[in-house]
Design an enzyme around this catalytic site. Structure first.
Site, PDB file in Angstrom:
ATOM      1  N   GLY A   1       9.168  -0.492  -6.678  1.00 38.64           N
ATOM      2  CA  GLY A   1       8.485  -1.648  -7.261  1.00 38.64           C
ATOM      3  C   GLY A   1       7.922  -2.569  -6.199  1.00 38.64           C
TER       4      GLY A   1
ATOM      5  NE  ARG B   1      -1.012   2.915 -13.203  1.00 31.73           N
ATOM      6  CZ  ARG B   1      -0.767   1.610 -13.125  1.00 31.73           C
ATOM      7  NH1 ARG B   1      -1.044   0.831 -14.157  1.00 31.73           N
ATOM      8  NH2 ARG B   1      -0.252   1.083 -12.019  1.00 31.73           N
TER       9      ARG B   1
ATOM     10  NE  ARG C   1     -28.207  22.212   8.770  1.00 34.89           N
ATOM     11  CZ  ARG C   1     -28.068  23.485   9.133  1.00 34.89           C
ATOM     12  NH1 ARG C   1     -29.095  24.323   9.093  1.00 34.89           N
ATOM     13  NH2 ARG C   1     -26.897  23.923   9.550  1.00 34.89           N
TER      14      ARG C   1
ATOM     15  CB  ALA D   1      -0.926  -0.006   1.219  1.00 33.78           C
ATOM     16  CB  ALA D   2       4.364   1.852  -0.367  1.00 34.94           C
TER      17      ALA D   2
END
Ligand code: UD1
Ligand code: MG
Length: 455
Positions: free
Chosen positions: A78, A16, A333, A10-11
């Protein structure tokens, strides 16, 4: 059973996605992708869960909290490099390690368990979760030899035409013999189009060393969608929505048009509740049994008890009791508490107000910063004048009060138990209990004056 470890990747920044928000924190049905992944991993029995964080590390850690351990990948070189960050923590341990990407939010615990089972049965050193994709663009392709055994994974960007035609893809979820994984990782290089250390290269390394490589192809291909851009994000949303909606229907909730019903993954809904189209249920919302919600309503982080109706209305961060009627076109609200048998009708706005049992504001009112007792009737067009331009003030309306139409209650003010306020009054002083308060200009009738004017 051998020890099991899980590593969640998750780094990445998620370039994109073209977003300020880090990729794995993008929500799917209201919950960050990485949170979906962790929850499913947690359903599989794991001795240790390690999440690799980098971009937005603090935010991801805050999201997942104590349910995971964390290692930092300071530079994103990577997926193999990401897994390497867990080396100090895991390398000397016997057992199997599940690696899963934080951007595959639809993956389920059942599929992970099937993968692990397959891995154990085959006594493999590595097993890839694969899937058939009609359009495999972007995914790594599974390259098999003539005998059908997996040789390696080739990334889309590194693939030749023949490889690009392969529709069996790497889902980014794997199971490894833990020691074999870390030994092979040392041998991964970044000699590829992207100049990255690819985790899939571990497969070719182990294969060339004669180790057994397994591949478990899930029949549930849509579960393995990897989200790299907003198009995939919308696909994930659609698939997750269908899954959540189906779950509610199986639990006894009627969805008139599931395609057009949006329910957060944290919502709880009771049996025989009917949800009409265009309804959005967000956050940690709880809805009881036999309710009617929608059409076109939004309920967020609220609790609604049984037999309540919310039509064409918005309810946020509030508590609503049983047998309440809200709408059409009402707005509840935050910080409001509506007791049982209340009616909040069309064009009524409620803010930070408590409404006692059986009270009614049926038309065109604003009730803000108010304590409303039980069996109160608030006439059409009445408002609490809660704001003096600087501060907000409280209006108290005690039990059994009747507020006539088009009244202003200028706060701070109290209308005592059982009092009447005459229509059209502007109340600036407290009204004692059981009193009738009239605060408007006296009417004067000029006999015959109209016909004089008409001449
Ligand atoms: C990856 C796989 C691809 C597979 C696809 C499945 C590689 C090289 N490719 O491609 O074979 O078909 O997933 O969805 O593994 N990450 C890090 N650190 C990094 C790089 C990535 O933690 O240095 C994390 C990302 O945050 C993401 C995950 O790893 O959660 C996968 O990275 P991503 O860039 O999305 O890889 P894909 O191109 O999707
Ligand atoms: Mg990806």
């Amino acid at each position: 059973m051998s020890n099991r470890y899980a590593i969640i990747l998750a780094a990445g920044q998620g370039t994109r996605m073209k977003s300020k928000l880090y990729k794995v924190l993008h929500p799917v049905c209201g919950k960050p992708m990485v949170e979906h992944v962790l929850e499913q991993v947690k359903h599989v029995n794991m001795s240790e869960v390690v999440t690799v964080v980098g971009h937005g590390a603090e935010l991801v850690q805050a999201q997942l909290g104590e349910r995971s351990e964390f290692v930092l990948q300071a530079e994103q070189l990577g997926t193999a490099h990401a897994v390497m960050q867990a080396k100090d923590r895991l390398q000397n341990k016997d057992g199997i390690t599940l690696v899963v990407c934080g951007d595959t939010p639809l993956i389920t615990a059942e599929t992970m368990s099937s993968l692990i089972q397959h891995h154990e049965e085959q006594q493999a050193k590595a097993t890839i979760l694969t899937a058939h994709q009609e359009n495999p663009a972007g995914y790594g392709r599974i390259i098999r030899d003539e005998a059908g055994l997996v040789k390696r994974i080739v990334e889309h960007k590194d693939a030749n035409d023949e490889e690009l035609a392969v529709q069996e893809v790497n889902t980014g979820t794997y199971c490894f013999d833990n020691r074999a994984l870390f030994e092979a990782l040392d041998k991964v290089n970044n000699d590829n189009v992207q100049g990255e250390y690819y985790l899939p290269d571990v497969i070719e390394i182990l294969q060339s060393e004669g180790e057994t490589i397994g591949a478990f192809q899930t029949p549930l291909g849509s579960e393995t969608l990897g989200v790299n851009d907003r198009v995939a994000l919308s696909q994930a949303e659609r698939l997750m929505k269908a899954r959540i909606n189906e779950q509610h229907m199986r639990n006894g909730v009627s969805l008139i048009d599931p395609e057009n019903t949006y329910i957060s993954s944290e919502a709880v809904i009771g049996r025989d509740t009917v949800i009409y189209p265009g309804t959005v249920i967000l956050g940690k919302t709880t809805i009881g049994e036999d309710c009617i919600i929608g059409p076109n309503s939004e309920v967020k982080d609220s609790k609604i008890v049984d037999r309540t109706t919310v039509k064409q209305s918005v309810v946020h961060d509030s508590d609503v009791g049983s047998d309440v009627n809200i709408g059409p076109f009402a707005h509840i609200r935050p910080q409001s508490a509506i007791a049982d048998e209340v009616k909040i009708g069309n064009f009524v706005e409620i803010k930070k107000a408590n409404f006692g049992k059986g009270s009614k504001a049926s038309h065109l009112s604003y009730i803000g910063d108010a304590e409303v007792g039980a069996n109160v009737n608030i006439g059409c067009g009445s408002i609490t004048v809660n704001y003096d331009g600087k501060n907000k003030h409280l209006t108290t309306i005690e039990d059994n009060v009747f507020i006539g139409c088009n009244s202003n209650l200028v706060a701070p003010v109290t209308v005592g138990k059982g009092a009447y306020v005459a229509a059209g009054s502007t109340i600036t002083k407290n009204v004692p209990g059981e009193a009738l308060s009239i605060a408007r200009a006296r009417q004067e009738n000029k006999e015959g004056y109209a016909s004089k004017l008409n001449k």
